[in-house]
Design a protein around this motif. Sequence first.
Motif, PDB file in Angstrom:
ATOM      1  N   MET A 381       9.611  -6.435   8.753  1.00 35.75           N
ATOM      2  CA  MET A 381       8.714  -5.276   8.826  1.00 35.75           C
ATOM      3  C   MET A 381       7.321  -5.697   8.412  1.00 35.75           C
ATOM      4  SD  MET A 381      10.641  -2.025   7.080  1.00 35.75           S
ATOM      5  CE  MET A 381      10.959  -2.859   5.542  1.00 35.75           C
ATOM      6  N   SER A 382       6.324  -5.190   9.094  1.00 29.72           N
ATOM      7  CA  SER A 382       4.958  -5.459   8.654  1.00 29.72           C
ATOM      8  C   SER A 382       4.722  -4.691   7.350  1.00 29.72           C
ATOM      9  CB  SER A 382       3.965  -4.971   9.699  1.00 29.72           C
ATOM     10  OG  SER A 382       3.921  -3.558   9.695  1.00 29.72           O
ATOM     11  N   GLY A 383       3.739  -5.136   6.563  1.00 30.96           N
ATOM     12  CA  GLY A 383       3.438  -4.473   5.297  1.00 30.96           C
ATOM     13  C   GLY A 383       3.132  -2.999   5.484  1.00 30.96           C
ATOM     14  N   GLU A 384       2.387  -2.674   6.543  1.00 29.67           N
ATOM     15  CA  GLU A 384       1.998  -1.277   6.776  1.00 29.67           C
ATOM     16  C   GLU A 384       3.227  -0.417   7.063  1.00 29.67           C
ATOM     17  OE1 GLU A 384       0.580  -3.901   8.171  1.00 29.67           O
ATOM     18  OE2 GLU A 384      -1.359  -3.886   7.168  1.00 29.67           O
ATOM     19  N   GLU A 385       4.143  -0.971   7.839  1.00 26.82           N
ATOM     20  CA  GLU A 385       5.357  -0.228   8.157  1.00 26.82           C
ATOM     21  C   GLU A 385       6.217  -0.043   6.898  1.00 26.82           C
ATOM     22  OE1 GLU A 385       7.892  -2.223  10.957  1.00 26.82           O
ATOM     23  OE2 GLU A 385       9.360  -0.607  10.964  1.00 26.82           O
ATOM     24  N   ALA A 386       6.309  -1.105   6.103  1.00 23.77           N
ATOM     25  CA  ALA A 386       7.191  -1.061   4.927  1.00 23.77           C
ATOM     26  C   ALA A 386       6.654  -0.114   3.860  1.00 23.77           C
ATOM     27  CB  ALA A 386       7.358  -2.468   4.356  1.00 23.77           C
ATOM     28  N   PHE A 387       5.393  -0.275   3.502  1.00 28.18           N
ATOM     29  CA  PHE A 387       4.865   0.467   2.350  1.00 28.18           C
ATOM     30  C   PHE A 387       4.290   1.828   2.730  1.00 28.18           C
ATOM     31  CE2 PHE A 387       5.201  -3.888   0.988  1.00 28.18           C
ATOM     32  CZ  PHE A 387       5.709  -3.773  -0.298  1.00 28.18           C
ATOM     33  N   GLY A 388       4.128   2.065   4.035  1.00 27.61           N
ATOM     34  CA  GLY A 388       3.679   3.380   4.493  1.00 27.61           C
ATOM     35  C   GLY A 388       2.216   3.637   4.177  1.00 27.61           C
ATOM     36  N   PRO A 389       1.694   4.773   4.647  1.00 28.67           N
ATOM     37  CA  PRO A 389       0.275   5.060   4.437  1.00 28.67           C
ATOM     38  C   PRO A 389      -0.013   5.470   2.987  1.00 28.67           C
ATOM     39  CG  PRO A 389       1.352   6.897   5.537  1.00 28.67           C
ATOM     40  CD  PRO A 389       2.384   5.819   5.415  1.00 28.67           C
ATOM     41  N   ILE A 390      -1.281   5.449   2.636  1.00 30.05           N
ATOM     42  CA  ILE A 390      -1.729   5.929   1.324  1.00 30.05           C
ATOM     43  C   ILE A 390      -1.408   7.419   1.221  1.00 30.05           C
ATOM     44  CG2 ILE A 390      -3.847   6.530   0.083  1.00 30.05           C
ATOM     45  CD1 ILE A 390      -4.858   3.729   0.716  1.00 30.05           C
ATOM     46  N   THR A 391      -0.810   7.833   0.089  1.00 32.45           N
ATOM     47  CA  THR A 391      -0.358   9.220  -0.030  1.00 32.45           C
ATOM     48  C   THR A 391      -1.443  10.157  -0.528  1.00 32.45           C
ATOM     49  OG1 THR A 391       0.331   8.806  -2.286  1.00 32.45           O
ATOM     50  CG2 THR A 391       2.001   8.517  -0.566  1.00 32.45           C
ATOM     51  N   GLY A 392      -2.424   9.594  -1.245  1.00 30.83           N
ATOM     52  CA  GLY A 392      -3.460  10.437  -1.835  1.00 30.83           C
ATOM     53  C   GLY A 392      -3.125  10.890  -3.245  1.00 30.83           C
ATOM     54  N   LEU A 393      -1.923  10.529  -3.737  1.00 29.79           N
ATOM     55  CA  LEU A 393      -1.543  10.930  -5.094  1.00 29.79           C
ATOM     56  C   LEU A 393      -2.281  10.120  -6.154  1.00 29.79           C
ATOM     57  CD1 LEU A 393       2.302  11.405  -4.650  1.00 29.79           C
ATOM     58  CD2 LEU A 393       0.618  13.173  -5.142  1.00 29.79           C
ATOM     59  N   CYS A 394      -2.727   8.914  -5.781  1.00 26.79           N
ATOM     60  CA  CYS A 394      -3.500   8.099  -6.717  1.00 26.79           C
ATOM     61  C   CYS A 394      -4.977   8.430  -6.530  1.00 26.79           C
ATOM     62  CB  CYS A 394      -3.249   6.616  -6.442  1.00 26.79           C
ATOM     63  SG  CYS A 394      -4.348   5.530  -7.372  1.00 26.79           S
TER      64      CYS A 394
END
Lengths: 399, 294
Positions: A381-394
């Motif tokens: 899996m590419s990093g983007e696929e694995a870790f998903g988008p930025i959630t905005g919680l941080c």
Amino acid sequence: MKLRMVILATAAALAAASGGRALAADEVVIGDIDDMSGVYADVMGAAGVEVVRWAVADFGGTVLGKKITVLSADHQNKPDIGAAKFREWADQSGLNMLLGGSNTGVNIAMAKVAAAKKVPLFNIGPGGASLTNEDCTAYSVHYTYDTVALANGTATAIVNAGGKSWFYLTADYAFGTQLQAAASKVVEGHGGKNLGAVRVPLGAADFSSFLLQAQASGAQVLGLANAGTDFSNSLKAANEFGITKTMKPAALLAFITDINSLGLPAAQGLYLTTAWYWDLSPETRAFGKRFFAKFNREPTMDQAGAYSATLTYLKAVKAVGSTDPDKVMAELKKAKINDMFTKGGYIRADGAMIHDMYVMQVKTPKESKYPWDYYRLVKKMSGEEAFGPITGLCPLAPK
Amino acid sequence: MSDVFGIPVAVILGQLMLGLVNGSFYALLSLGLAVIFGLMGVVNFAHGAFYTLGAFAALLGLQLLGINYWVALVAAPLAVGLVGIVVERLLLRRLYRLDPLYGLLLTFGLALIAEGSLHQVFGATGESYPVPAALAGGVNLGFMFLPLYRAWVIAASVVVCFSTWFVIERTRLGATLRAATENASLLQAFGVNVPLLMSVTYGGGVALAALAGVLAAPVVLVNSHMGSSLVIVVFAVVVIGGMGSILGAIVSGLALGIIEGFTKVIYPEASNIVVFVIMALVLILRPAGLFGRE
């Protein structure tokens, strides 16, 4: 007489406390706080400290003309001990960077110290994705893997293979609940159903009661949202009680040491997600060989991650010509990471290190050709696929 | 099938069975503790470590010497029991005249040393011990699938527990042992070798722990921590049964296994503390324990 003894003892204690380590401006200090003696001690542990020393030696032993010192301590899986040791090193030992070992709970406590003391913290061992969301800090880097990446890898693979209904056996602490939440989201997102969960106290002596509840749910997939000995013992009991005949087990977090303990007959066919495997490329095999020569086992992804993180930090210090935490963090968030651990990895604004992850299936005893030949690559899996988008919680990384 | 309090009867029967399996381990372990405390007045905190040693003895016997499970079932407790006798002769014996607290500290220290050494040599992850071929597989009871091995654990521990109870409460050897706790010097005046009796008692109690370790080896990963979490629960079992009461240890061991099993269904998060809640209640209402003598 008694009074004199008390005075002497107090003096001795004071001397020990202050003389432990003098502040030194002529060295760069890297710390490693991890479970050194408990259930997670083989995941990173003492061997993890050794690979950090290897990284320092491979870097040349010095940076900016200063000697590099490595400190290590046992947090005993207690958040207060981890945070207190971190604070002590930051105040008294001139600590420049800390590697956080296993246990999400301890790492959440240490992240607060990192923010207060402005010391970069590389979370190597914990899984909890909250470390780059609600618990994020400007000085945190979540390096090896997180619960979101594990769920995206393993849960997606299983749902796509037809495992639509899930029941979870969840370790009853921060890590387990975060892992279950991440997996539930993936299952639902792919049209599957979550039928329930049972929260199991950490280190339970017996898992069979919980497993029968899982079986009674009628779910197709048994999601094991636990780790280490708890994972191995629950899978062992699932085999023994014939649960694996009616349910497909999903290892939401398994290390190669767990698979080795269980043995291939018990672990075969299991899907799991890992950031690193020793048998992926000539570089990983070289690191595996070096590690094996010393410890007589192959390294876990956390041990590989600890080596890589140390090098990544030292390269950043060298690049900016300073150990100033803000300058180093700025450089870290610009740099590309290319080493035996990952290719083209980068640290996002929220502190997550985005890199390729591997969905693996454990080989059958027949398929396994040589010692520690345990995994078959299912999907990279590419990093983007694995870790998903930025959630905005941080707050550091608005959506 | 019908429900009782909203729980299907099949689930109740299943948990009853599993509770008996876990209770068997509690009973076997607390039995050894009760024997050692009841006859020697020693609070044996090393009990968990001896349990771990029993499992490791079986594992190493298999890996290095090819000793099979059935032989290990006898040989491992004997070997670990001998270690116990050495510990009693060299260390524990010196503390009999002191407060029981010293025995507790000594055995606690020994447990830490044993666990640390095993951790150093074998790591934290542990290794698998195969289920013996004769006990592989299981039977379908209708309400659950019962692995043969677990059924064997119940049978073995019930037999061992009641034979131990019989030896101590109903035989001449047992009478002599009990006399030694009442008045050691008087018994010695009758020509009984009391120090030898003490060594054998400690060795026997420790061997029971090792036997539980061998029985547990095929069920859990054999690792250096397997005893440390269990020993605390087992102490609570002994306190609930009544310190030193043999029958109390057996009955409360089995009963608490079952209660814990039901907690795992009703409120799983509390399953690791329910034993301690019961212990607190028993201490308040009946400080000598359910079977203890005031």
